[in-house]
Design a protein around this motif. Structure first.
Motif, PDB file in Angstrom:
ATOM      1  N   LYS A   2       0.972  -1.246  -0.118  1.00 30.98           N
ATOM      2  CA  LYS A   2      -0.114   0.009   0.025  1.00 30.98           C
ATOM      3  C   LYS A   2       1.055   1.332  -0.019  1.00 30.98           C
ATOM      4  N   LEU A   3       0.564   2.298  -1.008  1.00 39.22           N
ATOM      5  CA  LEU A   3       1.469   3.231  -1.368  1.00 39.22           C
ATOM      6  C   LEU A   3       0.519   4.484  -0.873  1.00 39.22           C
ATOM      7  N   MET A 194       8.187   4.736  -5.827  1.00 41.33           N
ATOM      8  CA  MET A 194       8.713   4.955  -4.301  1.00 41.33           C
ATOM      9  C   MET A 194      10.207   4.429  -4.275  1.00 41.33           C
ATOM     10  N   MET A 195      10.952   5.524  -4.032  1.00 40.30           N
ATOM     11  CA  MET A 195      12.398   5.233  -3.817  1.00 40.30           C
ATOM     12  C   MET A 195      12.714   4.864  -2.366  1.00 40.30           C
ATOM     13  N   ARG A 231       6.597  -1.038  -6.199  1.00 41.22           N
ATOM     14  CA  ARG A 231       6.954   0.434  -5.861  1.00 41.22           C
ATOM     15  C   ARG A 231       6.427   1.382  -6.907  1.00 41.22           C
ATOM     16  N   TYR A 232       6.026   0.875  -8.031  1.00 37.10           N
ATOM     17  CA  TYR A 232       5.593   1.704  -9.172  1.00 37.10           C
ATOM     18  C   TYR A 232       4.175   1.960  -9.161  1.00 37.10           C
ATOM     19  N   GLN A 267       5.148   4.021   1.791  1.00 38.77           N
ATOM     20  CA  GLN A 267       4.571   2.601   1.794  1.00 38.77           C
ATOM     21  C   GLN A 267       3.790   2.719   3.477  1.00 38.77           C
ATOM     22  N   GLN A 268       2.692   2.210   3.268  1.00 36.04           N
ATOM     23  CA  GLN A 268       1.646   2.299   4.512  1.00 36.04           C
ATOM     24  C   GLN A 268       1.774   0.702   5.190  1.00 36.04           C
ATOM     25  N   ARG A 269       2.148   0.659   6.225  1.00 35.25           N
ATOM     26  CA  ARG A 269       2.219  -0.754   6.644  1.00 35.25           C
ATOM     27  C   ARG A 269       0.759  -0.960   7.654  1.00 35.25           C
ATOM     28  N   ASP A 270       0.334  -2.093   7.311  1.00 34.39           N
ATOM     29  CA  ASP A 270      -0.902  -2.563   8.109  1.00 34.39           C
ATOM     30  C   ASP A 270      -0.633  -2.855   9.481  1.00 34.39           C
TER      31      ASP A 270
END
Length: 274
Positions: A2-3, A194-195, A231-232, A267-270
């Motif tokens: 999840k971005l 996302m780098m 990441r894209y 990045q979003q972590r659950d």
């Protein structure tokens, strides 16, 4: 993965605007390996006039700048969930037929220097087009160094090869021109990357997709030497940059405009419930 994405575009005009329209391609695509969880767009000193899908199934927002405005801000934010499909997007979709991605454009058309680069990459042999395209990508990255400030949005593939340097947009146009010269449909992709070492990104990113029998559209990020991974985020596609440009438009009553862009991808972590 999840971005979380936040993309802010600001226009500063040297004189108040009499009339201006801006065409925005800033909404990510719903496609294989990519789901839009939420997406919002906000405007300051502008209002939306129309939303539609163009010939490439890009979501386009047409906005009008308020008369007398000297600055406009467009803010996009949302959450996108991505999967790792090794860069494979799959079957062709859109209003344009597949053969339309074989024709060269002004930005992709090979000249003597690009044709020489193409000749130095063996192939493509029947059934080995994927290997050929990876070899082509590596050769472009070797011959045209990634370097900012040496090219612009109107730079052609041939000019970038002659210069021996460019950015992701130039790498994409060179690859597209070479692939089409080998009778392989190819298209331009704009979006987000996302780098791993930062949240604030330099700008939006550009890569390419080529159509291969049995796989469909497959992505190639020439600048980074990989196929797109989770990441894209794909936003817009087209025959070249002009079809997929994040922002295009016209204005009257202003002698000069300055554009600044801020992009953040994280990045979003659950969270695990206790």
């Amino acid at each position: 993965m999840k971005l979380s994405i936040r993309h802010t575009t600001r226009y500063s005009f040297s004189e108040p605007v009499v009339h201006a329209l801006q065409r925005l391609r800033l909404t990510p695509k719903e496609t294989q390996g990519q789901q839009i969880l939420n997406w919002e767009m906000h405007y300051e000193n502008a209002q939306q006039e129309l939303e539609y899908d163009d010939q490439n199934f890009n979501t386009v927002n047409l906005i009008a700048v308020e008369p007398g405005a000297s600055e406009v801000t467009v803010t996009c934010k949302g959450m996108v969930e991505t999967q790792d499909n090794a860069g494979v997007i799959g079957s062709h979709a859109g209003h344009l037929p597949l053969w339309s991605f074989l024709g060269q454009t002004k930005l992709t058309k090979p000249g003597p220097k690009l044709r020489a680069l193409i000749r130095d990459v063996p192939g493509p042999e029947e059934g080995a087009r994927l290997d050929y395209l990876h070899a082509l990508s590596a050769r472009i990255r070797e011959d045209v160094l990634y370097q900012t400030g040496t090219t612009g949005v109107t730079t052609t593939a041939e000019e970038a090869v002659i210069a021996g340097s460019g950015v992701c947009q130039d790498h994409a146009h060179i690859f597209i021109g070479a692939a089409r010269a080998a009778d392989i449909p190819a298209r331009y992709v704009s979006g987000y990357l996302m780098m791993n070492d930062r949240i604030e990104q330099e700008a939006t990113h550009a890569w390419t997709e080529a159509h291969i029998d049995g796989l469909g559209w497959v992505g190639f990020d020439i600048s980074n030497g990989i196929s797109p991974d989770p990441r894209y985020v794909r936003v817009a596609t087209g025959r070249d940059y002009r079809d997929a440009a994040p922002v295009t438009g016209i204005s009257f009553g202003s002698t000069e405009q300055i554009l600044t862009v801020d992009v953040a991808v994280e990045q979003q972590r659950d969270q695990i419930s206790q």
